[in-house]
Design a protein around this motif. Structure first.
Motif, PDB file in Angstrom:
ATOM      1  N   ILE A  56       0.862  -1.192   0.000  1.00  0.00           N
ATOM      2  CA  ILE A  56       0.000   0.000   0.000  1.00  0.00           C
ATOM      3  C   ILE A  56       0.896   1.238   0.000  1.00  0.00           C
ATOM      4  N   PRO A  57       0.754   2.086  -1.020  1.00  0.00           N
ATOM      5  CA  PRO A  57       1.572   3.307  -1.051  1.00  0.00           C
ATOM      6  C   PRO A  57       1.085   4.313  -0.007  1.00  0.00           C
ATOM      7  N   THR A  58       2.042   4.961   0.634  1.00  0.00           N
ATOM      8  CA  THR A  58       1.660   5.991   1.614  1.00  0.00           C
ATOM      9  C   THR A  58       1.958   7.397   1.094  1.00  0.00           C
ATOM     10  N   GLY A  59       2.813   7.497   0.085  1.00  0.00           N
ATOM     11  CA  GLY A  59       3.182   8.829  -0.418  1.00  0.00           C
ATOM     12  C   GLY A  59       4.058   9.605   0.553  1.00  0.00           C
ATOM     13  N   ILE A  60       4.576   8.902   1.570  1.00  0.00           N
ATOM     14  CA  ILE A  60       5.326   9.573   2.654  1.00  0.00           C
ATOM     15  C   ILE A  60       6.754   9.039   2.708  1.00  0.00           C
ATOM     16  N   LYS A  61       7.683   9.942   2.983  1.00  0.00           N
ATOM     17  CA  LYS A  61       9.061   9.535   3.283  1.00  0.00           C
ATOM     18  C   LYS A  61       9.410  10.097   4.658  1.00  0.00           C
ATOM     19  N   ALA A  62      10.380   9.464   5.315  1.00  0.00           N
ATOM     20  CA  ALA A  62      10.729   9.889   6.673  1.00  0.00           C
ATOM     21  C   ALA A  62      12.222  10.165   6.762  1.00  0.00           C
ATOM     22  N   TYR A  63      12.572  11.285   7.375  1.00  0.00           N
ATOM     23  CA  TYR A  63      13.984  11.547   7.650  1.00  0.00           C
ATOM     24  C   TYR A  63      14.206  11.453   9.152  1.00  0.00           C
ATOM     25  N   MET A  64      15.427  11.114   9.526  1.00  0.00           N
ATOM     26  CA  MET A  64      15.730  10.886  10.950  1.00  0.00           C
ATOM     27  C   MET A  64      17.234  10.889  11.125  1.00  0.00           C
ATOM     28  N   GLY A  65      17.682  10.842  12.379  1.00  0.00           N
ATOM     29  CA  GLY A  65      19.106  10.798  12.676  1.00  0.00           C
ATOM     30  C   GLY A  65      19.723   9.496  12.179  1.00  0.00           C
ATOM     31  N   ALA A  66      21.054   9.502  12.014  1.00  0.00           N
ATOM     32  CA  ALA A  66      21.758   8.329  11.481  1.00  0.00           C
ATOM     33  C   ALA A  66      21.651   7.124  12.412  1.00  0.00           C
ATOM     34  N   ASP A  67      21.383   7.353  13.700  1.00  0.00           N
ATOM     35  CA  ASP A  67      21.259   6.227  14.638  1.00  0.00           C
ATOM     36  C   ASP A  67      19.794   5.974  15.007  1.00  0.00           C
ATOM     37  N   GLU A  68      18.910   6.329  14.100  1.00  0.00           N
ATOM     38  CA  GLU A  68      17.482   6.145  14.361  1.00  0.00           C
ATOM     39  C   GLU A  68      16.840   5.286  13.279  1.00  0.00           C
ATOM     40  N   VAL A  69      15.708   4.743  13.611  1.00  0.00           N
ATOM     41  CA  VAL A  69      14.955   3.896  12.686  1.00  0.00           C
ATOM     42  C   VAL A  69      13.473   4.187  12.899  1.00  0.00           C
ATOM     43  N   LEU A  70      12.700   4.028  11.856  1.00  0.00           N
ATOM     44  CA  LEU A  70      11.251   4.150  12.002  1.00  0.00           C
ATOM     45  C   LEU A  70      10.655   2.752  11.875  1.00  0.00           C
ATOM     46  N   ILE A  71       9.958   2.345  12.895  1.00  0.00           N
ATOM     47  CA  ILE A  71       9.302   1.036  12.875  1.00  0.00           C
ATOM     48  C   ILE A  71       7.868   1.237  12.393  1.00  0.00           C
ATOM     49  N   LEU A  72       7.517   0.545  11.319  1.00  0.00           N
ATOM     50  CA  LEU A  72       6.150   0.653  10.797  1.00  0.00           C
ATOM     51  C   LEU A  72       5.365  -0.557  11.281  1.00  0.00           C
ATOM     52  N   ALA A  73       4.389  -0.290  12.102  1.00  0.00           N
ATOM     53  CA  ALA A  73       3.619  -1.377  12.717  1.00  0.00           C
ATOM     54  C   ALA A  73       2.170  -1.314  12.244  1.00  0.00           C
ATOM     55  N   ASN A  74       1.516  -2.434  12.362  1.00  0.00           N
ATOM     56  CA  ASN A  74       0.096  -2.484  12.021  1.00  0.00           C
ATOM     57  C   ASN A  74      -0.714  -1.734  13.071  1.00  0.00           C
ATOM     58  N   ARG A  75      -1.892  -1.305  12.715  1.00  0.00           N
ATOM     59  CA  ARG A  75      -2.821  -0.843  13.743  1.00  0.00           C
ATOM     60  C   ARG A  75      -3.482  -2.094  14.326  1.00  0.00           C
ATOM     61  N   SER A  76      -3.665  -2.108  15.626  1.00  0.00           N
ATOM     62  CA  SER A  76      -4.224  -3.305  16.268  1.00  0.00           C
ATOM     63  C   SER A  76      -5.603  -3.636  15.712  1.00  0.00           C
ATOM     64  N   SER A  77      -6.308  -2.619  15.261  1.00  0.00           N
ATOM     65  CA  SER A  77      -7.672  -2.849  14.783  1.00  0.00           C
ATOM     66  C   SER A  77      -7.720  -3.452  13.377  1.00  0.00           C
ATOM     67  N   ASN A  78      -6.619  -3.410  12.651  1.00  0.00           N
ATOM     68  CA  ASN A  78      -6.660  -3.902  11.268  1.00  0.00           C
ATOM     69  C   ASN A  78      -7.000  -5.390  11.138  1.00  0.00           C
ATOM     70  N   PRO A  79      -6.346  -6.277  11.911  1.00  0.00           N
ATOM     71  CA  PRO A  79      -6.730  -7.683  11.797  1.00  0.00           C
ATOM     72  C   PRO A  79      -8.174  -7.910  12.261  1.00  0.00           C
ATOM     73  N   LEU A  80      -8.577  -7.170  13.282  1.00  0.00           N
ATOM     74  CA  LEU A  80      -9.924  -7.347  13.827  1.00  0.00           C
ATOM     75  C   LEU A  80     -10.999  -6.878  12.853  1.00  0.00           C
ATOM     76  N   LYS A  81     -10.767  -5.727  12.265  1.00  0.00           N
ATOM     77  CA  LYS A  81     -11.834  -5.141  11.442  1.00  0.00           C
ATOM     78  C   LYS A  81     -11.720  -5.482   9.967  1.00  0.00           C
ATOM     79  N   ARG A  82     -10.481  -5.685   9.501  1.00  0.00           N
ATOM     80  CA  ARG A  82     -10.318  -5.843   8.055  1.00  0.00           C
ATOM     81  C   ARG A  82      -9.574  -7.100   7.653  1.00  0.00           C
ATOM     82  N   GLY A  83      -9.107  -7.862   8.635  1.00  0.00           N
ATOM     83  CA  GLY A  83      -8.360  -9.084   8.315  1.00  0.00           C
ATOM     84  C   GLY A  83      -6.961  -8.812   7.812  1.00  0.00           C
ATOM     85  N   LEU A  84      -6.501  -7.572   7.959  1.00  0.00           N
ATOM     86  CA  LEU A  84      -5.208  -7.216   7.373  1.00  0.00           C
ATOM     87  C   LEU A  84      -4.055  -7.465   8.330  1.00  0.00           C
TER      88      LEU A  84
END
Ligand SMILES: O=c1ccn([C@H]2C[C@H](O)[C@@H](COP(=O)(O)OP(=O)(O)OP(=O)(O)O)O2)c(=O)[nH]1
Ligand SMILES: [Mg+2]
Length: 178
Positions: free
Chosen positions: A77-105
């Protein structure tokens, strides 16, 4: 500039929202889908036929296996978003808890690891995609602007005496080789 989000140039005039936290102590920045999208349920006849054949120890024809494999291939799924951050940082992309419950995703890769050096990469400008599979019984219709996932900025640590990697990131997903 410490860390943050930007809209990638291909979506500059599409009215996208930068990820945002919805409550005061929310850890995750909610990401919206950049497009309207249908994620088909995996429980399609082509897939069920293969399962049935395996269950009954019948020969499974190759064509059916190929079709079933396509059904089990995650969607991006495209988000159209990019993220910048420090060299010792990471962005963790997690599911929303409601997605499996409501949409099976579900996110088949568990979590998405968005590296600091993914930002502005040459092949896709660092656009963040969310991998999904729909284990629900019905297709999941996603509207543009639906909140689909959440990104959490974190520091990461490195090991003692590691051999410093020399390679620069060249591209997007899977670009660092096997
Ligand atoms: O859910 C995800 C996971 C990753 N990525 C992007 C950001 C990340 O920096 C890049 C590479 O991800 P990762 O290192 O997890 O995948 P890989 O298979 O090792 O690819 P590469 O060889 O490009 O490192 O893909 C996403 O957009 N969404
Ligand atoms: Mg990698």
């Amino acid at each position: 500039m410490t860390r943050g989000f930007e809209i990638v140039s291909t979506y500059a005039n599409e009215g996208l929202h930068i990820p945002y936290r919805t409550t005061k102590r929310a850890a995750g920045y909610d990401f919206e889908s950049a497009v309207a999208f249908n994620v088909p349920s995996i429980w399609k006849m082509d897939f069920l036929k293969v399962l049935w054949a395996i269950r009954h120890q019948k020969d499974v024809d190759k064509g059916a296996i190929e079709k079933a494999k396509k059904i089990l291939k995650p969607f991006l799924i495209p988000t159209g978003i990019k993220a910048y951050m420090g060299a010792d940082e990471v962005l963790i992309l997690a599911n929303r808890s409601s997605n499996p419950l409501k949409r099976g995703l579900v996110i088949p890769n568990g979590i998405g690891v968005i590296d600091a050096d993914y930002y502005n990469n040459d092949s896709n400008e660092g656009e963040i995609f969310m991998q999904v599979l729909n284990f629900g019984l019905t297709d999941a219709k996603i509207a543009k602007g639906d909140r689909i996932g959440q990104g959490i900025f974190m520091h990461y640590l490195t090991a003692d005496n590691e051999q410093q990697p020399q390679q620069e990131r060249q591209g997007g997903f899977g670009s660092s080789g096997k």
